[in-house]
Design a protein around this motif. Structure first.
Motif, mmCIF file in Angstrom:
data_model
loop_
_atom_site.group_PDB
_atom_site.id
_atom_site.type_symbol
_atom_site.label_atom_id
_atom_site.label_comp_id
_atom_site.label_asym_id
_atom_site.label_seq_id
_atom_site.Cartn_x
_atom_site.Cartn_y
_atom_site.Cartn_z
ATOM 1 N N SER A 102 1.232 11.727 -40.811
ATOM 2 C CA SER A 102 0.251 12.812 -40.897
ATOM 3 C C SER A 102 -1.137 12.228 -41.075
ATOM 4 O O SER A 102 -1.299 11.006 -41.206
ATOM 5 C CB SER A 102 0.586 13.750 -42.065
ATOM 6 N N ASP A 103 -2.151 13.106 -41.096
ATOM 7 C CA ASP A 103 -3.529 12.653 -41.284
ATOM 8 C C ASP A 103 -3.772 12.119 -42.683
ATOM 9 O O ASP A 103 -4.740 11.390 -42.910
ATOM 10 C CB ASP A 103 -4.499 13.805 -41.002
ATOM 11 N N ARG B 154 -3.452 -1.606 -40.050
ATOM 12 C CA ARG B 154 -4.042 -0.990 -38.865
ATOM 13 C C ARG B 154 -4.262 -2.105 -37.821
ATOM 14 O O ARG B 154 -5.079 -2.993 -38.003
ATOM 15 C CB ARG B 154 -5.357 -0.316 -39.234
ATOM 16 N N LYS B 155 -3.502 -2.015 -36.697
ATOM 17 C CA LYS B 155 -3.524 -3.066 -35.680
ATOM 18 C C LYS B 155 -4.449 -2.698 -34.523
ATOM 19 O O LYS B 155 -4.781 -1.535 -34.306
ATOM 20 C CB LYS B 155 -2.114 -3.303 -35.141
ATOM 21 N N ASN B 156 -4.809 -3.743 -33.767
ATOM 22 C CA ASN B 156 -5.538 -3.567 -32.502
ATOM 23 C C ASN B 156 -6.714 -2.604 -32.654
ATOM 24 O O ASN B 156 -6.884 -1.661 -31.885
ATOM 25 C CB ASN B 156 -4.588 -3.073 -31.409
ATOM 26 N N THR B 157 -7.507 -2.870 -33.654
ATOM 27 C CA THR B 157 -8.615 -1.978 -33.984
ATOM 28 C C THR B 157 -9.897 -2.785 -34.094
ATOM 29 O O THR B 157 -9.910 -3.896 -34.631
ATOM 30 C CB THR B 157 -8.341 -1.248 -35.316
ATOM 31 N N THR C 276 -5.010 8.534 -42.659
ATOM 32 C CA THR C 276 -4.244 7.669 -41.766
ATOM 33 C C THR C 276 -4.153 8.279 -40.375
ATOM 34 O O THR C 276 -4.465 9.453 -40.169
ATOM 35 C CB THR C 276 -2.820 7.429 -42.305
ATOM 36 N N ASN C 277 -3.703 7.460 -39.431
ATOM 37 C CA ASN C 277 -3.416 7.963 -38.087
ATOM 38 C C ASN C 277 -2.026 7.515 -37.674
ATOM 39 O O ASN C 277 -1.386 6.704 -38.368
ATOM 40 C CB ASN C 277 -4.480 7.510 -37.083
ATOM 41 N N ALA C 278 -1.559 8.031 -36.528
ATOM 42 C CA ALA C 278 -0.165 7.832 -36.125
ATOM 43 C C ALA C 278 0.178 6.377 -35.847
ATOM 44 O O ALA C 278 1.358 6.003 -35.828
ATOM 45 C CB ALA C 278 0.137 8.691 -34.897
#
Length: 757
Positions: free
Chosen positions: A617-618, A667-670, A637-639
């Motif tokens: 969830s958000d 949090r990857k690839n960000t 958060t994000n999915a």
């Protein structure tokens, strides 16, 4: 208690002569004759006038009388046991180490008892022990243990030898007139002068530095110099070793550098580590350790060389530093464990008894200090302890109120700092300081959170069992470097599983974070914001932390906004080191059948993975229970976010690390991102009545309403539907700045660094 009144009368006359001479020759330094030298002692910490004043008050100053009684009982028991000065063989915690450490303290206390009680058995005890040390030291080689970068003779490192001489110089001063001239010459020629030379001339890699070790060395050499009237030693203590020739950039194995630019000696050790606010760059644990030699030598200089005006040096920073140090403690008086700090160290430590008493006596006689002295329930048996005891007796104490405070770092106050936000029982410590010398950790923009002296989110502190011989001989363990110093061990962002500055001291010591703003004027809104641009080249981190008092919530809560801007995509790990038992999550997680480390280096090798999840969830929530209180972490958060339950202890076969848990947001690839979270303290649980009160979070939603170069806006909606908006200025955050920003078709105007309504 029996006194020799004829001797007491002599003390009074001597004190009058000394005070008269000091008034007439305040700016004159000259070598004294034998007669005047005898008249001057004691002069270092306990003074002849102080002895007179103390004797006049005995039996009428409870905290002093009780301290004196306890010390007398302790020393009488030691005298009954006899003197033991064993040949040194041990590291910290071993018998010979502990015995010599105890001897130095016993001699100092016995010397004071001799002066106050006028009982020669205490002087004889000190004399006999010193003569045993004199006989030993003449032929004593370097300590057999070779781990230290600067070996002592009585102890495995020069640091402990310096501790010994700082205490013993006080004992020698107290029995100086008891000894014959021949006895004094023997001790000074065969023990004290060689001892001081070994600490300094023979060990420049220890002495010629700006470091807490060197401070002890400077104080040791200077204090025995003051007692002996040895101007060469005093000069060496104040300014360092002259004409020192060493290879450029020579480095010791403690992580520090020898100073070739003249920055050495006691005055340099005041000038460099202390900021104008009194913050000590190594952090409160080592400030506490260093305060004893700083203050006790300063007191000796004040008494013997008042023309130096040592307590006025650098605008009185030594006395300012005591106030800073006391503010770096939690509600229970425990110091926040920044850098290499051992948890549980507090202002009940003897070094802080010294600090509080000296600050009160030589400072402004702040009545708030008396309340801490009353809690400490003991005082120094000297002039400053008498002043405190009289203040307590006269009921002059007032509470020492700790408020939100921002302490700058660096000799000019321009190298970041430490902000402490306080609102009711909630305390947040936000570290945006410089490296902290060799005891620093690689944890820019890290924080810890407390309530009533109990940690909510913790800072790990050091990996060391101080003076426990079975654990690495009581010294730093290898896990201090592989875990405690690493960035992932702290509540801040780790990029690409690599510590800040790649864990390199040489790089980290060149940089510091920069304050964006600090605001504590509004009691309901306490905020600190700072930026770090050097921890990862190409990445900027701006962290804004607030303690907010909102009538819709039971207690003040913490809002945390970490804005990350980078020139490339990265993996970001953001751990929350909570203490207690998990109560509830709003996400499903899986637990592995067997535990594996999260990584292979930079601290990751010490983290087991106990659970994994994807954010569903958000807002992701974790609630836990610790010591009768409920806490909830709510994160935006994000999915694509991973949620990892971790526990410290992997690759730790000797169980040197505490087995403590964290929830990690990955949090990857960000490239650019924003981490936003709130931590609430709410409700309570009683195991006696078995009742849980207000065990659920009061937050319904936490949302990012705006994130731009100039502003970040966060809305917090409680379960009743009431919404508050917090907007922070990412740039142009001056108090007088005017702001106008549109959010969801509504204009918000305000002056200052933030908006909250």
């Amino acid at each position: 208690m029996n006194f020799s009144w004829s001797k007491l009368f002599q003390f009074v006359l001597v004190g009058m002569v000394v005070m008269s001479c000091k008034e007439e020759n305040a700016s004159v330094i000259e070598h004294t004759t034998e007669t005047s030298t005898i008249q001057e002692h004691p002069k270092l910490i306990l003074t002849a006038q102080g002895v007179k004043d103390i004797r006049a008050q005995l039996g009428n100053i409870p905290v002093f009388d009780n301290t004196l009684k306890a010390v007398q009982e302790e020393i009488d028991a030691e005298i009954a046991l006899g003197i033991d000065t064993p040949i040194p063989v041990d590291y910290s915690g071993g018998y010979t180490h502990v015995r010599h450490k105890s001897n130095m303290i016993m001699m100092q206390k016995a010397g004071v008892l001799y002066q106050i009680l006028d009982d020669e058995k205490y002087a004889k005890y000190v004399k006999d022990m010193l003569m045993q040390y004199e006989a030993m030291y003449k032929t004593l080689p370097l300590h057999p243990k070779t781990r230290s970068y600067a070996r002592g003779k009585l102890f495995w490192q020069c640091l402990n030898d310096s501790n010994w001489l700082v205490y013993v110089s006080q004992a020698y001063d107290c029995i100086y007139n008891y000894l014959s001239e021949d006895e004094r010459n023997t001790l000074e020629t065969n023990l004290f002068k060689p001892f001081a030379d070994h600490i300094s001339i023979d060990s420049p890699q220890f002495y010629q530095r700006v470091h807490n070790h060197s401070t002890w060395g400077n104080a040791a050499v200077g204090m025995i110099g003051l007692v002996m009237n040895d101007e060469e030693l005093i000069d060496r203590a104040l300014y360092g070793i002259k004409d020192l020739k060493l290879d450029a950039n020579e480095k010791d194995d403690d992580g520090g550098f020898l100073n070739k630019d003249g920055k050495a000696g006691f005055l340099a050790n005041i000038e460099e580590p202390f900021s104008p606010d009194g913050y000590y760059n190594e952090g409160p644990y080592y400030q506490r350790y260093a305060m004893y030699p700083f203050l006790i030598f300063a007191e000796g200089l004040h008494n013997v060389k008042p023309e130096l005006k040592i307590f006025e040096y650098k605008e009185g920073v030594l006395l300012k530093s005591i106030n800073a140090l006391l503010n770096l403690s939690d509600a229970d008086g425990d110091f926040f464990p920044l850098n290499d700090g051992q948890k549980g160290m507090s202002y009940y430590n003897d070094a802080l008894v010294t600090a509080v008493d000296i600050s009160y006596h030589f400072g402004t006689q702040d009545s708030g200090l008396l309340s801490i002295a009353k809690e400490q329930n003991k005082v120094l048996l000297d002039d400053s302890g008498l002043a405190v005891a009289l203040g307590i007796k006269n009921e002059n104490e007032k509470p020492f109120n700790k408020k939100s405070i921002n302490l700058s770092d660096g000799p000019e106050g321009t190298q970041g700092g430490v902000a402490i936000l306080r609102n009711e029982d909630i305390e947040l410590v936000f570290k945006y300081a410089a490296q902290g010398s060799s005891h620093g950790h690689y944890d820019k923009l890290s924080y810890s959170l407390c309530e009533k002296g109990e940690e909510i989110l913790q800072d790990y502190g050091l990996a060391r069992f101080v003076n426990i011989e079975q654990k690495g001989s009581g010294n730093y363990l290898k896990e201090n470097k592989t875990w405690a110093k690493q960035t992932i061990a702290h509540n801040t962002v780790t990029q690409n599983e690599t510590s800040h500055f790649n864990g390199k001291y040489d790089i980290g010591s060149q940089h510091h974070s920069v304050l964006n703003y600090f605001s504590s004027e509004n009691e309901k809104v306490q905020v600190a914001s700072a930026k770090e641009v050097n921890a990862y080249p190409g990445t900027e981190m701006l962290r804004t932390m607030a303690i907010l008092k909102d009538e819709d919530f039971e207690k003040p809560y913490m809002l945390d906004i970490m804005k990350v801007t980078s020139d490339k995509t990265n993996q970001y790990d953001f751990p929350y080191y909570f203490l207690g038992q998990v109560v509830e999550t709003n996400f499903d997680y899986q637990t592995p059948k067997s535990l594996s480390p999260l990584g292979t280096k930079n601290g990751y090798q010490h983290l087991y993975v106990e659970g994994t999840a994807k954010a569903s969830s958000d807002n992701s929530k974790l609630s836990w229970l610790n010591k009768g209180k409920f806490y909830t972490l709510t994160s935006v958060t994000n999915a694509n976010d991973d949620l990892l339950f971790t526990r410290i202890g992997a690759n730790d076969p000797e169980f040197n690390l505490r087995r403590e848990a964290a929830l990690m947001l990955r949090r990857k690839n960000t490239k650019n991102t924003l981490f936003v979270s709130v931590i609430e303290s709410h409700g309570s649980y009683s195991p006696v009545s078995e009742s849980a009160v207000n065990s659920n979070s009061s937050i319904k939603t936490l949302k990012v309403e705006l994130d731009s170069e100039d502003y970040t806006a966060i809305s917090i909606t409680n379960v009743n539907g009431n919404t508050k908006l917090f907007i922070t200025a990412n740039r142009n955050a001056l108090k007088e700045a005017n702001h106008n920003v549109k959010i969801n078709d509504k204009n918000y105007e305000w002056s200052g660094s933030y908006y909250f309504k």
